[in-house]
Design a protein around this motif. Sequence first.
Motif, mmCIF file in Angstrom:
data_model
loop_
_atom_site.group_PDB
_atom_site.id
_atom_site.type_symbol
_atom_site.label_atom_id
_atom_site.label_comp_id
_atom_site.label_asym_id
_atom_site.label_seq_id
_atom_site.Cartn_x
_atom_site.Cartn_y
_atom_site.Cartn_z
ATOM 1 N N SER A 13 7.088 0.623 -1.327
ATOM 2 C CA SER A 13 5.987 0.888 -0.408
ATOM 3 C C SER A 13 6.379 0.521 1.016
ATOM 4 C CB SER A 13 4.741 0.096 -0.821
ATOM 5 O OG SER A 13 5.012 -1.287 -0.808
ATOM 6 N N SER A 14 7.636 0.089 1.193
ATOM 7 C CA SER A 14 8.113 -0.298 2.515
ATOM 8 C C SER A 14 9.630 -0.409 2.483
ATOM 9 C CB SER A 14 7.514 -1.633 2.928
ATOM 10 O OG SER A 14 7.950 -2.654 2.044
ATOM 11 N N PRO A 15 10.273 -0.389 3.661
ATOM 12 C CA PRO A 15 11.712 -0.651 3.680
ATOM 13 C C PRO A 15 11.987 -2.056 3.164
ATOM 14 C CG PRO A 15 10.962 0.225 5.787
ATOM 15 C CD PRO A 15 9.738 -0.077 4.970
ATOM 16 N N LEU A 16 13.171 -2.286 2.623
ATOM 17 C CA LEU A 16 13.529 -3.571 2.022
ATOM 18 C C LEU A 16 13.240 -4.751 2.937
ATOM 19 C CD1 LEU A 16 14.769 -5.012 -0.400
ATOM 20 C CD2 LEU A 16 17.008 -4.692 0.645
ATOM 21 N N LEU A 17 13.627 -4.674 4.203
ATOM 22 C CA LEU A 17 13.432 -5.806 5.109
ATOM 23 C C LEU A 17 11.975 -6.023 5.491
ATOM 24 C CD1 LEU A 17 16.552 -5.442 7.416
ATOM 25 C CD2 LEU A 17 16.202 -7.022 5.510
ATOM 26 N N ALA A 18 11.111 -5.068 5.190
ATOM 27 C CA ALA A 18 9.693 -5.213 5.506
ATOM 28 C C ALA A 18 8.869 -5.575 4.274
ATOM 29 C CB ALA A 18 9.168 -3.929 6.136
ATOM 30 N N GLU A 19 9.534 -5.886 3.138
ATOM 31 C CA GLU A 19 8.791 -6.254 1.932
ATOM 32 C C GLU A 19 8.029 -7.543 2.163
ATOM 33 O OE1 GLU A 19 10.883 -6.241 -1.747
ATOM 34 O OE2 GLU A 19 11.464 -4.149 -1.533
ATOM 35 N N ARG A 20 6.819 -7.562 1.660
ATOM 36 C CA ARG A 20 5.927 -8.693 1.868
ATOM 37 C C ARG A 20 5.618 -9.375 0.549
ATOM 38 N NH1 ARG A 20 4.275 -8.783 6.850
ATOM 39 N NH2 ARG A 20 4.695 -6.967 8.147
ATOM 40 N N PHE A 21 5.367 -10.678 0.630
ATOM 41 C CA PHE A 21 4.961 -11.426 -0.562
ATOM 42 C C PHE A 21 3.643 -10.872 -1.072
ATOM 43 C CE2 PHE A 21 7.309 -15.009 1.656
ATOM 44 C CZ PHE A 21 8.414 -14.962 0.822
ATOM 45 N N GLU A 22 3.576 -10.631 -2.369
ATOM 46 C CA GLU A 22 2.373 -10.089 -3.015
ATOM 47 C C GLU A 22 1.894 -8.829 -2.293
ATOM 48 O OE1 GLU A 22 -0.519 -12.929 -4.945
ATOM 49 O OE2 GLU A 22 0.267 -14.175 -3.322
ATOM 50 N N ASP A 23 2.811 -7.930 -2.061
ATOM 51 C CA ASP A 23 2.541 -6.698 -1.332
ATOM 52 C C ASP A 23 1.623 -5.798 -2.152
ATOM 53 O OD1 ASP A 23 2.588 -4.508 0.314
ATOM 54 O OD2 ASP A 23 4.769 -4.362 0.411
ATOM 55 N N ASP A 24 0.443 -5.510 -1.626
ATOM 56 C CA ASP A 24 -0.481 -4.650 -2.372
ATOM 57 C C ASP A 24 -0.696 -3.305 -1.677
ATOM 58 O OD1 ASP A 24 -2.002 -5.474 -0.232
ATOM 59 O OD2 ASP A 24 -3.621 -6.335 -1.424
ATOM 60 N N ARG A 25 0.302 -2.908 -0.867
ATOM 61 C CA ARG A 25 0.204 -1.600 -0.217
ATOM 62 C C ARG A 25 0.543 -0.495 -1.220
ATOM 63 N NH1 ARG A 25 4.097 -2.463 4.700
ATOM 64 N NH2 ARG A 25 5.121 -3.682 3.092
ATOM 65 N N PRO A 26 -0.014 0.698 -1.023
ATOM 66 C CA PRO A 26 0.318 1.819 -1.911
ATOM 67 C C PRO A 26 1.718 2.340 -1.616
ATOM 68 C CG PRO A 26 -1.125 2.550 -0.157
ATOM 69 C CD PRO A 26 -0.994 1.052 0.000
ATOM 70 N N LEU A 27 2.176 3.256 -2.449
ATOM 71 C CA LEU A 27 3.484 3.881 -2.228
ATOM 72 C C LEU A 27 3.503 4.568 -0.872
ATOM 73 C CD1 LEU A 27 4.247 5.659 -5.626
ATOM 74 C CD2 LEU A 27 5.139 3.477 -4.802
ATOM 75 N N ASP A 28 4.629 4.441 -0.180
ATOM 76 C CA ASP A 28 4.801 5.211 1.046
ATOM 77 C C ASP A 28 5.463 6.540 0.674
ATOM 78 O OD1 ASP A 28 7.490 4.609 0.628
ATOM 79 O OD2 ASP A 28 7.662 3.298 2.363
ATOM 80 N N GLN A 29 5.703 7.400 1.656
ATOM 81 C CA GLN A 29 6.280 8.715 1.358
ATOM 82 C C GLN A 29 7.648 8.588 0.709
ATOM 83 O OE1 GLN A 29 4.621 11.718 1.582
ATOM 84 N NE2 GLN A 29 6.365 12.324 0.318
ATOM 85 N N ALA A 30 8.448 7.635 1.177
ATOM 86 C CA ALA A 30 9.771 7.431 0.571
ATOM 87 C C ALA A 30 9.621 7.039 -0.900
ATOM 88 C CB ALA A 30 10.549 6.362 1.332
ATOM 89 N N GLY A 31 8.604 6.235 -1.216
ATOM 90 C CA GLY A 31 8.353 5.856 -2.605
ATOM 91 C C GLY A 31 7.975 7.046 -3.467
ATOM 92 N N TRP A 32 7.084 7.906 -2.952
ATOM 93 C CA TRP A 32 6.711 9.113 -3.699
ATOM 94 C C TRP A 32 7.919 10.012 -3.912
ATOM 95 C CZ3 TRP A 32 2.739 9.340 -6.638
ATOM 96 C CH2 TRP A 32 1.570 8.665 -6.312
ATOM 97 N N ASP A 33 8.744 10.126 -2.878
ATOM 98 C CA ASP A 33 9.954 10.949 -2.999
ATOM 99 C C ASP A 33 10.888 10.378 -4.069
ATOM 100 O OD1 ASP A 33 8.940 12.545 -0.985
ATOM 101 O OD2 ASP A 33 10.234 11.710 0.586
ATOM 102 N N GLU A 34 11.010 9.044 -4.116
ATOM 103 C CA GLU A 34 11.839 8.402 -5.149
ATOM 104 C C GLU A 34 11.324 8.709 -6.545
ATOM 105 O OE1 GLU A 34 13.379 4.368 -2.842
ATOM 106 O OE2 GLU A 34 11.643 4.262 -4.148
ATOM 107 N N VAL A 35 10.014 8.632 -6.712
ATOM 108 C CA VAL A 35 9.429 8.916 -8.029
ATOM 109 C C VAL A 35 9.755 10.344 -8.446
ATOM 110 C CG1 VAL A 35 7.292 9.170 -9.348
ATOM 111 C CG2 VAL A 35 7.584 7.195 -7.846
ATOM 112 N N LEU A 36 9.600 11.286 -7.531
ATOM 113 C CA LEU A 36 9.893 12.684 -7.859
ATOM 114 C C LEU A 36 11.356 12.874 -8.246
ATOM 115 C CD1 LEU A 36 7.820 14.540 -5.116
ATOM 116 C CD2 LEU A 36 7.280 14.277 -7.551
ATOM 117 N N ARG A 37 12.268 12.204 -7.527
ATOM 118 C CA ARG A 37 13.694 12.325 -7.844
ATOM 119 C C ARG A 37 14.045 11.652 -9.170
ATOM 120 N NH1 ARG A 37 14.213 11.190 -2.359
ATOM 121 N NH2 ARG A 37 14.759 9.035 -2.793
#
Length: 196
Positions: A13-37
């Motif tokens: 849901s974010s770039p690696l360096l922007a990962e947050r503790f207990e991150d409850d954000r939804p998938l970002d576009q890169a995440g959706w693209d990863e799922v499709l691939r």
Amino acid sequence: MPLRVTFVAAARSSPLLAERFEDDRPLDQAGWDEVLRGAGELRPLAAADLRYCSPTPRSRATGDALGYAPLVQLALRDCDMGRWRGLTLGEAMAREPASVDAWLADPRSTPHGGESLLAFISRVGGWLDTRPAADGRIVAVAEPSVIRAALVYVLKAPPATYWNIDVRPLSATTVTGRAGRWNLRVDGAPAQAARP
């Protein structure tokens, strides 16, 4: 045949360096693209006897997108980070450097007011040990931190090992066994026969 539990790491849901503790954000576009691939390789896991996920939006969305229709498991939630919830490691370090150092050095420490690393590992291991004893297959979509905790538990490794395990988005990790007796299963592509 022993119980087989495959953990699938949630898409990001974010770039690696922007990962947050207990991150409850939804998938970002890169995440959706990863799922499709990755769907082609991961969709067959939907045939598992039981399908679970962490309660985070990205774990649920990953599981749903892969056709798992997973059941949320509170025991598979991320480590409770207390007042550091929502911060990146860098932000926590900037605010409380001595506390972060203590937390990284001592798996029993809770300078953030939340859950210790040792308690987190035990909670995830307890979930694993309480899966149905019958032979079968389970798939669980979880945060990378949860999978790292499960691997430390399965391998009976020192808690500090947690910091040395890298779990990539949409990677699959399988453990086999039963309560208290787990094995890590490493599957790879079969070697191709040498050509003359």
